[in-house]
Design a protein around this motif. Sequence first.
Motif, PDB file in Angstrom:
ATOM      1  N   TRP B  43       0.966  -1.171  -0.108  1.00 26.31           N
ATOM      2  CA  TRP B  43       0.029  -0.041  -0.063  1.00 26.31           C
ATOM      3  C   TRP B  43       0.785   1.388   0.034  1.00 26.31           C
ATOM      4  CZ3 TRP B  43      -0.458   3.821   3.886  1.00 26.31           C
ATOM      5  CH2 TRP B  43      -1.332   4.678   3.807  1.00 26.31           C
ATOM      6  N   PRO B  45       0.410   5.630   0.414  1.00 27.37           N
ATOM      7  CA  PRO B  45      -0.727   6.728   0.450  1.00 27.37           C
ATOM      8  C   PRO B  45      -1.014   7.468  -0.814  1.00 27.37           C
ATOM      9  CG  PRO B  45       1.378   7.331   1.824  1.00 27.37           C
ATOM     10  CD  PRO B  45       1.576   5.826   1.259  1.00 27.37           C
ATOM     11  N   VAL B  46      -2.051   8.063  -1.009  1.00 29.03           N
ATOM     12  CA  VAL B  46      -2.304   8.896  -2.103  1.00 29.03           C
ATOM     13  C   VAL B  46      -1.719  10.113  -1.938  1.00 29.03           C
ATOM     14  CG1 VAL B  46      -3.880   9.748  -3.848  1.00 29.03           C
ATOM     15  CG2 VAL B  46      -4.700   7.759  -2.474  1.00 29.03           C
ATOM     16  N   HIS B  75      -3.367   8.214 -12.173  1.00 25.79           N
ATOM     17  CA  HIS B  75      -3.910   8.895 -10.986  1.00 25.79           C
ATOM     18  C   HIS B  75      -4.678   7.701 -10.019  1.00 25.79           C
ATOM     19  CE1 HIS B  75      -3.962  12.874 -13.718  1.00 25.79           C
ATOM     20  NE2 HIS B  75      -2.932  12.560 -13.175  1.00 25.79           N
ATOM     21  N   VAL B  76      -5.014   6.530 -10.673  1.00 27.82           N
ATOM     22  CA  VAL B  76      -5.984   5.780 -10.106  1.00 27.82           C
ATOM     23  C   VAL B  76      -5.036   4.482  -9.662  1.00 27.82           C
ATOM     24  CG1 VAL B  76      -8.286   4.669 -10.175  1.00 27.82           C
ATOM     25  CG2 VAL B  76      -8.057   6.951 -10.945  1.00 27.82           C
ATOM     26  N   LEU B  77      -4.778   3.989 -11.000  1.00 22.23           N
ATOM     27  CA  LEU B  77      -4.243   2.693 -10.800  1.00 22.23           C
ATOM     28  C   LEU B  77      -3.085   2.312  -9.776  1.00 22.23           C
ATOM     29  CD1 LEU B  77      -4.832  -0.261 -11.974  1.00 22.23           C
ATOM     30  CD2 LEU B  77      -3.262   0.467 -13.890  1.00 22.23           C
ATOM     31  N   TYR B  79      -2.855   3.542  -7.015  1.00 22.62           N
ATOM     32  CA  TYR B  79      -3.091   3.815  -5.587  1.00 22.62           C
ATOM     33  C   TYR B  79      -4.190   3.033  -4.825  1.00 22.62           C
ATOM     34  CZ  TYR B  79       0.175   7.591  -6.782  1.00 22.62           C
ATOM     35  OH  TYR B  79       1.272   8.275  -7.500  1.00 22.62           O
ATOM     36  N   PRO B  80      -4.024   1.766  -5.010  1.00 19.23           N
ATOM     37  CA  PRO B  80      -5.269   0.912  -4.436  1.00 19.23           C
ATOM     38  C   PRO B  80      -5.133   0.585  -3.114  1.00 19.23           C
ATOM     39  CG  PRO B  80      -3.511  -0.313  -5.435  1.00 19.23           C
ATOM     40  CD  PRO B  80      -2.839   0.952  -5.629  1.00 19.23           C
ATOM     41  N   THR B  81      -6.193   0.125  -2.734  1.00 21.90           N
ATOM     42  CA  THR B  81      -6.105  -0.148  -0.937  1.00 21.90           C
ATOM     43  C   THR B  81      -5.144  -1.153  -0.826  1.00 21.90           C
ATOM     44  OG1 THR B  81      -8.389  -0.898  -1.442  1.00 21.90           O
ATOM     45  CG2 THR B  81      -7.925  -0.117   0.678  1.00 21.90           C
ATOM     46  N   ASN B  83      -5.460  -4.587  -1.374  1.00 18.38           N
ATOM     47  CA  ASN B  83      -6.001  -5.994  -1.004  1.00 18.38           C
ATOM     48  C   ASN B  83      -5.563  -7.018  -2.085  1.00 18.38           C
ATOM     49  OD1 ASN B  83      -8.144  -4.012  -1.786  1.00 18.38           O
ATOM     50  ND2 ASN B  83      -9.175  -5.911  -2.142  1.00 18.38           N
ATOM     51  N   ILE B  84      -5.021  -6.623  -3.479  1.00 16.24           N
ATOM     52  CA  ILE B  84      -4.668  -7.327  -4.329  1.00 16.24           C
ATOM     53  C   ILE B  84      -3.296  -8.029  -4.011  1.00 16.24           C
ATOM     54  CG2 ILE B  84      -6.211  -6.723  -6.239  1.00 16.24           C
ATOM     55  CD1 ILE B  84      -3.697  -5.099  -7.096  1.00 16.24           C
ATOM     56  N   PHE B  88      -1.490  -8.339   1.915  1.00 16.88           N
ATOM     57  CA  PHE B  88      -2.618  -7.530   2.397  1.00 16.88           C
ATOM     58  C   PHE B  88      -3.166  -8.629   3.253  1.00 16.88           C
ATOM     59  CE2 PHE B  88      -6.533  -5.490   3.002  1.00 16.88           C
ATOM     60  CZ  PHE B  88      -6.042  -4.068   2.813  1.00 16.88           C
TER      61      PHE B  88
END
Lengths: 488, 488
Positions: B43, B45-46, B75-77, B79-81, B83-84, B88
């Motif tokens: 993980w 942080p954004v 911008h999106v890909l 910064y996931p939570t 869990n993949i 995690f």
Amino acid sequence: LADITRAEETLDPEDWDELRALGHRMIDDMFAYLSSVRTRPAWQPVPAEIKEQLDEPLPLDQRDAAEVYEEFKRHVLPYPTGNIHPRFWGWVKGTGTPLGMLADMLASGMNANILGHDQSAALVETQVIKWLAELLGMPRESSGVLVSGGTTANLIALTVARNARAGFDVRARGLQHAEAQPLVLYASTETHSCAQKAVELLGLGNESLRRIHVNKDYQIDIEALRGAVARDRADGCKPFCVIGNAGTVNTGAVDDLTALAAFCREEELWFHVDGAFGALAALAPSLKAMVAGMEEADSIAFDLHKWMYLPYEAGCVLVRDAGAHRATFALTPSYLKPTARGIAAGGLTFAERGIQLSRGFRALKVWMSLKTHGARLFGRLIEQNVRQARYLGELVESHARLELLAPVSLNIVCFRFRVAGLSEAELNALNEEILLRVQESGVAVPSSTQLGESFALRVAITNHRSRLSDFELLVEAVTNIGEAVLRS
Amino acid sequence: LADITRAEETLDPEDWDELRALGHRMIDDMFAYLSSVRTRPAWQPVPAEIKEQLDEPLPLDQRDAAEVYEEFKRHVLPYPTGNIHPRFWGWVKGTGTPLGMLADMLASGMNANILGHDQSAALVETQVIKWLAELLGMPRESSGVLVSGGTTANLIALTVARNARAGFDVRARGLQHAEAQPLVLYASTETHSCAQKAVELLGLGNESLRRIHVNKDYQIDIEALRGAVARDRADGCKPFCVIGNAGTVNTGAVDDLTALAAFCREEELWFHVDGAFGALAALAPSLKAMVAGMEEADSIAFDLHKWMYLPYEAGCVLVRDAGAHRATFALTPSYLKPTARGIAAGGLTFAERGIQLSRGFRALKVWMSLKTHGARLFGRLIEQNVRQARYLGELVESHARLELLAPVSLNIVCFRFRVAGLSEAELNALNEEILLRVQESGVAVPSSTQLGESFALRVAITNHRSRLSDFELLVEAVTNIGEAVLRS
């Protein structure tokens, strides 16, 4: 340990290239499927032998993904409900979009859980909610959350209304208290059945939802509403909410939302708007005035998988009072405690605005679609559907064998095949048979409803693939089939 | 007319080949992203600048889909939570699968609405429900429906329980009746907060949910339950339901479900099992005995996006009494009336089993995944996660600086870094700092909970990518960071 490690398994493919190649074939197949949809029947029944194929013993062992995909192509893909077809106008279903399909794939791959937290996907949903609030004329600081669809959106709004206006702590105490005044709410007789589902779930009971009759345009009769509220107050009940309709499901009628907003202010009632599809009329400059007053609502429920055409599932609820929204759903057990830094620093923004705790990344298709297509194109498509509805209305009115059964106010056309001298019951039976044969012909899919005593063929246009000529085909099919049924 | 026709627009691409090519790039990118996930931080942080990028004005005009996709990638890909990722283990989140991602794409392209009706997708969901009932030991004729997740599954089950056992017509009359005995239900203090959310929604009120204390293994104390039910009956309340846990969220404890089933039979109470993740232990031959008694439940709620590793959103509720299930939710307004033939001939099978009317095709990923991977592999992976939890438990117990805070009964390990002579408050602050630094390091993602007075690092393993060696890395990170925090 080494032995155990070697034995460890996974759901990732042994051969990534092989599964990726299958993914490429799927892309090609789905693009071919979608771009050729007009050449296929709008709907066809699932054949008996396919039904048998789809009833198998529990699969125990591993198989090749490509084999399973072939079964999908043979048994599943050819028998959809039809709502991706240009001549599908049954119920209120959206068409879906190729871009939405790709966005759903990306979202599923990222597999983000948007309960909140410090992650890009939560920012995307925050962004999308702001855009949707702006599009519907609600304050940008309104609270909102994407949900599975209109039913859940309405349920969430009515839960906030109940809890905010009950006058006691409903969350803690519930409604099982003898001393409390019974809570009651109001909506027109044309209101969608999800309102009933909501009040039943919420423990208010179906009897608490007062159905107010409508005028000839299927709009709520506000004088009747005023009378009902006064009577309930006199009887010791506690009115707390009025549901206004922006687009009723039967005929597309829009209540006088400005008048309802004023009435709710006077009476200190929560003003909720069910705009499942009709709320989106606000995106179209020429239609915006029809839903005027909606922007004064305390809450609005609407769908993006209907009149924004996005793939299932995507609904939204907006709540003007963010505090009341959060006060209804926030709940933080110790294992979900936010931290000052780290992942949980983002808090539980979205879990605190609705029923779900784990939430998928449905925001991505909304974000990509608004950024790619732009809000103006959605507005033009909505106008296009309304224009198509009016055109169909004109075709019906100009045809001797057809009869319009309700005013065409938005995108819904209710009509029937008529034959002089037949009783209402005979006309109803005739039109039901026409409906089924039209569906079975594969030419088009209208659905039906009951208006007063009359069975109506009902065409609801939330379809970006429909063309004016498609409605001519419908009229031709209905009249030809009608004549054939008459003869038989 | 010709003019208007020419002007008609659509959300389909002008150039199908161009969008298809973008789809192929997305497939390549996502396969690269998933197959390399182990090389990235679990993980991060954004960053502030990305947060700014994700706050844009409403997009009004059309843009190139490829450009928007580039923004998604930037911008999106990234910064996931998390869990993949193989390391995690925060909260209870599933990993997702590449096949599930592809299935979600197919489902979104078909855009089926599974309220029921005569279509292949409804048959697929029927099939999947039968398989899941069989896997959990419920009768094949049980009723069931796929939902967004455990919270909704529990809510639906408790709604059926409330309506079936109240002794009066809750749907019509609600709970606002002075003469009715207050309905009450029971669950252990370790029960997930979604039970509270459900009773609040249902108008029962949080006070109606009696929290029964647990034994040292965090299982409900059945004698205490017996006493509470007797006291409530004596006080004029109407006990109607007991919630048993198959895998509590804090420690993975499983209540004695056989004893609870017997108690509920004796007392004529609805027996509901919340098996959000733990119910799936039934798939593993070596673990099945742990959840014995679950198959006697009146209803079971569980998730497929947790311990079946599928992408969000996929939960399920099974109800033994199909009649009671349908009686709670069936509701057929005129525009939804089933017809003898045509699309509506299939009825509203699934809309009549839950809250949603429009429902997406989440069944497809379950169907394709069970057919491709086979139920046995899921069972082995669940066993693998339990073995990993035990291994981590042993690592913790054999390390002088670490302390196990709860028994490892299933797939959850609660532990902390310990230092002789520190107070409980100091230990809690120290371990919270360790948690945040471990997350920020990107090495692994545990989450936390409170057990009694102690702040616990909590590792919940519902991850098909984790390897035994990953837990060694976790222990190393926790102890190194612990020592570093101590020094500072």
